[in-house]
Structure formats: structure tokens, C-alpha cells
Design a protein around this motif. Structure first.
Motif: not given
Lengths: 269, 150
Positions: B55-63, B99, B104-105
Motif C-alpha cells: 500500500a505504501d509502495a503503490l499509494g505514493f505515501t511515505p514508508f 494517509c 497523501a493527496d
């Protein structure tokens, strides 16, 4: 060692392994893991679903039209590449077509898409991305088979642009374009739909009032985006900014971002 | 040994399939169907960590954003077992807000409510599908005392 201690240690080891994997290239690993399924989904959509729709709706030309549209888009980009090259020093850059695999990632982030071309196809981070209608954005992440494209509508994206003035009597009018930001937070109704906020162009000449529908194109300064790509059109007259030293304006993008199915990524020759 | 290998392979396959489905699905009112969160709730805490990583890798959120949330959700459901279909909507709501707090935007306020709404069918499917696959594929871990979550 009790079971709870063992569980806690196991979870700690897993978390540390995940962190190491992230540092080693977690984005690329996750993107590559889902790439086969997403590519298969895109193939199904274009080759099977479209044909089924043709069958049920008797739209005999839907498949041929879609194929011709893609070929037409590729030819337009090739023509742009040839006409924007500065002979003889600069060879035409290569634009490679990339299908859109997913929009917004797993969180539905509005200003990014994942496309089905990666480093194995010559895509590099920071490469310009365009459609025949105009500028789309730039590549922000790359894996062997995929790339993430950040749109120009992203508030952190900056593009050097030029305003086309009638007759060119005012000389070159340069500005900086930036994404629309989080204005939908204030307008709760707009956040229900996918609405692209107007872009902002700033640092324009104070003495020149530009009319609505003036065309904004990339200036080519900085070497990231090629010169002459359509970015958008002014929605209103430009206005003085807060400092009263420059003018600013709102720009509607030329590209229909929600409708993008294929984009073109600029490759270094 | 064979059952453990088959179980791990099934978990990995389910994880990648959930990630691909969520990534490729369209965003409805600013949110996506929370397949990864549903998988994390249904499959247990170690799988929740892996789902958070995706979810972090594909969601453009920080690890750490989704990894922490999914781990906490997995541990909470392990401590207080609740059916996935009931737990998923509030968890999906909180995950979107979490998020957003991490940068997250995502469009507020529609996205959390949309995620909670979309979580209802996802929770129902995973709540039925995962135990079914566990039982009929021989992947159930009843001998180690772990109850399958439904």
C-alpha cells in the motif's frame, strides 16, 4: 521464550526486513509485482472487451477506430519531434507510446498515473511526458517495466512556459506554471467528482495584460520539456499578483487528464 | 512442510492479486476499493505487514504510513476478533484519514466516506472467500491453535 515474545520478535524482524526492502527499491519491486496483472487487464480491455462491445452494440468500426486513433497519435508526436528539433546539432528525440495501467495508485491520488513502459524501454526519471493535445507531465519513478507519471496539475510541478501573443509584437512573454493545489478542500462538492483545478501561471510581465484564451506553450528553458508543447489556455485576463510587480493568471490544461489512455514519453537517443 | 509452502504461496498470490486489483481499479469519489486492507484483515498480522508495504509502495505515501496502520489493524483484530465485513468499513475510513495526515493527496471529505462505502462489498467478499479457500485448499492452521478469521 513465551509465544507472545516470539510473535513480537517475528513481527520486529518482518518490519525490519520490510524497511530494508523499501530502501533497496520497494516502489520498483511493488510496481513490478503488479505489472503482469495490470498489463493483462489493459490487454483484455483493448482486445477483448472492445470486441465484445463491438459484437453487442454492432459498432463495427470501434476496434478499427481505436487502432487508427493510436496510430494517429503516434504520428502526431513524431511530427512534433521532427519540427521542434534544432538542426543540425540536435537530433529529433524519440517519443515512445505507453499505455496507462492505473490511475492514482492504491489510494486514488489525483495527479499521478502508472504507465506500462520502464527503464528497459529507455525511460528515465524526469523524462517529459506528453499527449498529442499537449503536455502531460514528467516521469517521477521508474521500474524495469513501469513508470509513474506526475501530471502538471500536481502542486509541486513547475514548468517554464511562454505565452503566445498575437503578432508577436510584445516579444517573448515567459512565466512559470504550477499545479492547482488543494483548492477542492474548500469546495466540498467539487471533491466528489474528478475535477482538475486550474493551473496557475506566474511571474508574467506586469505591463502586459493578456487576454482570455491566450495559448500557453512550453518555453524549452531548462532542457526538461521541449519547446512548443501546448500546455493550456488562459481562462481570464491576467491580474497583478500580491506584490504588484508581476502578473498572474489561471490556465485550463489542454489535455483531458481523466480520459488519458496512452501517453508519450520522451526518450534520449 | 508442503502445507506451509502452499500457504505462503497462496498468501503471496492473494496479496499481489489484491494489490493489482486495487491499483488498476478506478477511483470512485476519490477512493479506491480497499482490497489490500480487506486482505490484511482476513489473512492475519504478518500478511498485514506485507499488505501495508504494498500500500505504501503503490499509494505514493511515505514508508511506514500504511505499514503501521495495517500492522495495528492486524494486531487489533487478532486481539479482538471481529468479522472482516464489520471491521473493514471503519478501518477503511480511518486509513484514508491517516494517509491524508501523512501527506497523501486525497480529496477530503469525500474520500473517507467513499472508502468506507466501498469497503462493505470488499469485506463481504474477503470475509467469505478467504476462509473458503483456506478450508478447501487445505491451508487451514487449526492444528496450531490459530482460528481462521471470517
Amino acid at each position: 521464550m513465551t509465544k507472545k515474545t516470539g510473535t513480537a520478535i517475528a513481527l520486529g524482524v518482518l518490519a525490519a526486513a520490510a524497511a530494508l526492502l523499501w530502501i533497496a527499491g520497494g516502489h520498483a519491486l511493488a510496481a513490478e509485482a503488479v505489472y503482469p496483472a495490470e498489463r493483462a487487464g489493459t490487454w483484455w480491455q483493448r482486445n477483448v472487451n472492445l470486441r465484445l462491445r463491438t459484437l453487442w452494440r454492432r459498432q463495427n468500426y470501434a476496434v478499427a477506430n481505436a487502432s487508427l486513433r493510436r496510430e494517429n497519435d503516434a504520428l502526431k508526436m513524431a511530427l512534433f519531434s521532427l519540427t521542434s528539433a534544432k538542426p543540425p546539432a540536435e537530433a529529433p528525440r524519440d517519443w515512445i507510446s505507453a499505455p496507462v495501467l492505473s490511475r492514482g495508485g492504491v489510494m486514488g491520488v489525483r495527479n499521478r498515473v502508472r504507465v506500462g513502459r520502464g527503464s528497459l524501454d529507455g525511460v528515465t526519471p524526469g523524462a517529459a511526458v506528453a499527449a498529442p493535445e499537449g503536455l502531460v507531465g514528467r516521469v517521477s519513478q521508474v521500474s524495469p517495466h513501469t513508470a509513474v507519471v506526475t501530471f502538471i496539475t500536481d502542486p509541486e510541478c513547475r514548468v517554464s512556459v511562454q505565452v503566445e501573443t498575437p503578432g508577436g509584437e510584445h516579444g517573448a512573454v515567459f512565466g512559470i506554471l504550477s499545479g492547482g493545489g488543494a483548492e477542492t478542500v474548500a469546495s466540498a462538492d467539487l471533491s466528489v467528482l474528478y475535477v482538475v483545478n486550474p493551473l496557475r501561471v506566474q511571474h508574467l510581465k506586469r505591463d502586459l495584460v493578456l487576454p482570455p484564451r491566450a495559448k500557453i506553450v512550453t518555453s524549452g528553458l531548462g532542457g526538461v520539456f521541449p519547446r512548443g508543447l501546448t500546455v493550456g489556455f488562459l481562462t481570464d485576463e491576467t491580474r497583478e499578483d500580491e506584490t504588484r510587480l508581476e502578473r498572474t493568471g489561471k490556465v485550463v490544461p489542454a489535455v483531458d487528464f481523466p480520459a488519458l489512455e496512452d501517453v508519450f514519453i520522451r526518450r534520449e537517443n | 512442510m508442503k502445507t506451509e509452502v502452499a500457504r505462503t504461496a497462496a498468501l503471496l498470490l492473494g496479496l499481489v492479486a489484491s494489490a493489482a486489483l486495487q491499483d488498476a481499479s478506478p477511483a470512485l469519489w476519490g477512493a479506491k476499493i480497499p482490497f489490500l486492507l480487506a486482505f490484511a484483515c482476513a489473512a492475519g498480522t504478518p500478511a498485514a505487514l506485507a499488505a501495508g508495504f504494498f500500500a505504501d509502495a503503490l499509494g505514493f505515501t511515505p514508508f511506514g504510513c500504511s505499514v503501521l496502520f495495517f500492522a495495528a489493524a492486524g494486531l487489533a483484530l487478532r486481539t479482538w476478533p471481529v468479522p472482516t465485513v464489520a471491521a473493514l468499513p471503519p478501518l477503511a475510513f480511518c486509513h484514508v484519514v491517516w494517509c491524508y495526515a501523512w501527506g497523501a493527496d486525497v480529496p477530503l471529505p469525500a474520500a473517507p466516506f467513499a472508502a468506507a462505502t466501498l469497503a462493505v462489498p470488499a469485506g463481504a467478499v474477503y470475509g467469505v472467500l478467504v476462509p473458503f479457500v483456506r478450508r478447501h485448499a487445505g491451508l487451514d492452521r487449526r492444528q496450531s491453535g490459530e482460528e481462521p478469521r471470517g
